[in-house]
Motif scaffolding. Structure first.
Motif, mmCIF file in Angstrom:
data_model
loop_
_atom_site.group_PDB
_atom_site.id
_atom_site.type_symbol
_atom_site.label_atom_id
_atom_site.label_comp_id
_atom_site.label_asym_id
_atom_site.label_seq_id
_atom_site.Cartn_x
_atom_site.Cartn_y
_atom_site.Cartn_z
ATOM 1 N N THR A 45 0.817 -1.547 0.134
ATOM 2 C CA THR A 45 0.227 -0.055 0.518
ATOM 3 C C THR A 45 0.784 1.270 0.121
ATOM 4 O O THR A 45 0.711 2.120 -1.595
ATOM 5 C CB THR A 45 -0.835 0.069 1.147
ATOM 6 N N PRO A 46 1.892 1.735 0.835
ATOM 7 C CA PRO A 46 2.628 2.555 0.821
ATOM 8 C C PRO A 46 3.576 2.335 -0.779
ATOM 9 O O PRO A 46 3.617 3.317 -1.206
ATOM 10 C CB PRO A 46 3.917 2.324 1.841
ATOM 11 N N GLN A 47 3.672 1.516 -1.113
ATOM 12 C CA GLN A 47 4.317 1.737 -2.457
ATOM 13 C C GLN A 47 3.346 2.314 -3.738
ATOM 14 O O GLN A 47 3.966 3.515 -4.559
ATOM 15 C CB GLN A 47 4.499 0.774 -3.092
ATOM 16 N N ILE A 48 2.051 1.994 -3.860
ATOM 17 C CA ILE A 48 0.915 2.037 -4.567
ATOM 18 C C ILE A 48 0.821 3.380 -4.383
ATOM 19 O O ILE A 48 0.855 4.843 -5.255
ATOM 20 C CB ILE A 48 -0.039 1.137 -3.841
ATOM 21 N N ASP A 49 0.716 3.754 -3.137
ATOM 22 C CA ASP A 49 0.044 5.650 -2.570
ATOM 23 C C ASP A 49 1.274 6.602 -3.124
ATOM 24 O O ASP A 49 0.927 7.058 -3.467
ATOM 25 C CB ASP A 49 0.194 5.746 -0.837
ATOM 26 N N ASP A 50 2.549 5.777 -2.434
ATOM 27 C CA ASP A 50 3.836 7.248 -2.434
ATOM 28 C C ASP A 50 4.443 7.011 -4.087
ATOM 29 O O ASP A 50 4.832 8.142 -4.489
ATOM 30 C CB ASP A 50 5.006 6.703 -1.564
ATOM 31 N N GLU A 51 4.196 5.820 -5.101
ATOM 32 C CA GLU A 51 5.024 5.603 -5.491
ATOM 33 C C GLU A 51 3.813 6.162 -7.300
ATOM 34 O O GLU A 51 4.830 6.155 -8.533
ATOM 35 C CB GLU A 51 5.266 4.389 -5.707
ATOM 36 N N ILE A 52 3.161 5.179 -6.802
ATOM 37 C CA ILE A 52 2.130 5.197 -8.276
ATOM 38 C C ILE A 52 0.840 6.747 -8.213
ATOM 39 O O ILE A 52 0.980 7.628 -8.880
ATOM 40 C CB ILE A 52 1.308 3.851 -8.324
ATOM 41 N N ILE A 53 0.016 6.590 -6.733
ATOM 42 C CA ILE A 53 -0.756 7.403 -7.260
ATOM 43 C C ILE A 53 -0.822 9.090 -7.296
ATOM 44 O O ILE A 53 -1.064 10.195 -7.261
ATOM 45 C CB ILE A 53 -1.871 7.118 -6.242
ATOM 46 N N ALA A 54 0.294 9.001 -5.463
ATOM 47 C CA ALA A 54 0.930 10.750 -5.178
ATOM 48 C C ALA A 54 1.598 11.674 -6.560
ATOM 49 O O ALA A 54 1.387 12.327 -6.448
ATOM 50 C CB ALA A 54 1.935 10.679 -3.872
ATOM 51 N N PRO A 55 2.438 10.923 -6.926
ATOM 52 C CA PRO A 55 2.932 11.321 -7.460
ATOM 53 C C PRO A 55 2.059 12.224 -9.325
ATOM 54 O O PRO A 55 2.200 13.161 -9.843
ATOM 55 C CB PRO A 55 4.054 10.406 -8.577
ATOM 56 N N ALA A 56 1.422 11.138 -9.520
ATOM 57 C CA ALA A 56 -0.030 11.695 -10.571
ATOM 58 C C ALA A 56 -0.605 12.923 -10.192
ATOM 59 O O ALA A 56 -1.039 13.647 -11.074
ATOM 60 C CB ALA A 56 -0.768 10.231 -10.990
ATOM 61 N N LEU A 57 -0.319 12.489 -9.198
ATOM 62 C CA LEU A 57 -1.807 13.391 -8.611
ATOM 63 C C LEU A 57 -0.813 15.214 -7.960
ATOM 64 O O LEU A 57 -0.874 15.923 -8.586
ATOM 65 C CB LEU A 57 -2.014 13.617 -7.185
ATOM 66 N N TRP A 58 0.482 14.935 -7.799
ATOM 67 C CA TRP A 58 1.282 16.340 -7.344
ATOM 68 C C TRP A 58 1.661 16.889 -9.491
ATOM 69 O O TRP A 58 1.680 18.068 -9.422
ATOM 70 C CB TRP A 58 2.494 15.705 -7.755
ATOM 71 N N LEU A 59 1.672 16.243 -10.447
ATOM 72 C CA LEU A 59 2.023 15.966 -11.742
ATOM 73 C C LEU A 59 0.211 17.176 -12.421
ATOM 74 O O LEU A 59 0.297 17.712 -12.998
ATOM 75 C CB LEU A 59 2.105 15.181 -12.888
ATOM 76 N N VAL A 60 -0.441 16.502 -11.478
ATOM 77 C CA VAL A 60 -2.324 17.573 -12.316
ATOM 78 C C VAL A 60 -1.928 18.363 -11.654
ATOM 79 O O VAL A 60 -2.418 19.366 -12.245
ATOM 80 C CB VAL A 60 -3.365 15.916 -12.042
#
Length: 224
Positions: A45-60
């Motif tokens: 869960t931390p990998q998915i949150d920190d490495e996939i979802i959060a960076p995409a939201l930062w980009l948006v």
């Protein structure tokens, strides 16, 4: 099996890019598929949150701040991610709920075909079950003894021979003499249409149905 080292870094990078593309195109289904793929690859869960979802939201967020996308695009990406997070929590909860649940797999004596049984083993392991694989041509007394010693919650039996239904019912009878705490999932081309599902017994026409069938057995047992 999870990823390690450089392979894991590449997997995270690829999934992160795919998730960002899904958000920017407003494609909720594609976003869910990315997260399901991440879960299938045993990412935490931390990998998915920190490495996939959060960076995409930062980009948006950066693209919106620069005026390259609209506030509606940013809101859509946020709402998609909220729904995906709910999916992630539910999927993780479901797998954890299966942990410790034993599934005993066998083809009873006289049954030599077990490729489907190996497929079932892979699916159940990936879903979080503890799998005890006995393999093909297992004598009934050996099958009953193994069930009595290991006390599985689910017993999966596969058969392809013409008299499979009678053979499987005999196997169930022998198992229940020593261990009455299991439910049964049956499958194989030799099962007669006369053998129908009932409480504590599921019949699978396809290998892909086995996890849902095992879950139904566990859920019913937990309700009793």
């Amino acid at each position: 099996m999870g990823c390690r080292g450089e392979d894991q870094e590449q997997v995270l990078a690829d999934l992160g890019q795919a998730y960002a593309r899904a958000l920017l195109s407003g494609d909720e289904i594609a976003a869910e598929l990315v997260i399901r793929d991440a879960l299938d690859k045993r990412l935490s869960t931390p990998q998915i949150d920190d490495e996939i979802i959060a960076p995409a939201l930062w980009l948006v967020g950066r693209l919106w701040a620069r005026g390259e996308i609209s506030i509606a695009d940013e809101h859509l990406a946020t709402n998609i991610s909220l729904r995906v997070l709910a999916l992630q929590r539910e999927a993780t909860r479901t797998v954890r709920g299966r942990e410790g649940s034993k599934a005993l797999l066998a083809a009873p004596e006289g049954e030599m075909h077990f490729v489907a049984l190996q497929m079932i083993s892979n699916l159940l392991r990936d879903a979080g079950y503890t799998v005890l694989m006995l393999g093909p041509d297992v004598p009934l007394d050996t099958l009953a003894d193994a069930a009595g010693r290991h006390e599985p919650r689910v017993v999966c039996l596969s058969a392809t021979m013409p008299d499979a239904s009678d053979r499987l019912m005999l196997a169930i009878h022998e198992i229940e003499r020593g261990w009455a705490g299991a439910g049964y999932v049956l499958g194989g081309a030799g099962i007669s249409p006369r053998l129908r599902p009932r409480p504590g017994l599921q019949v699978c026409k396809r290998v892909s149905e086995v996890v849902d069938a095992a879950d139904a057995i566990i859920k019913r047992a937990d309700l009793n």
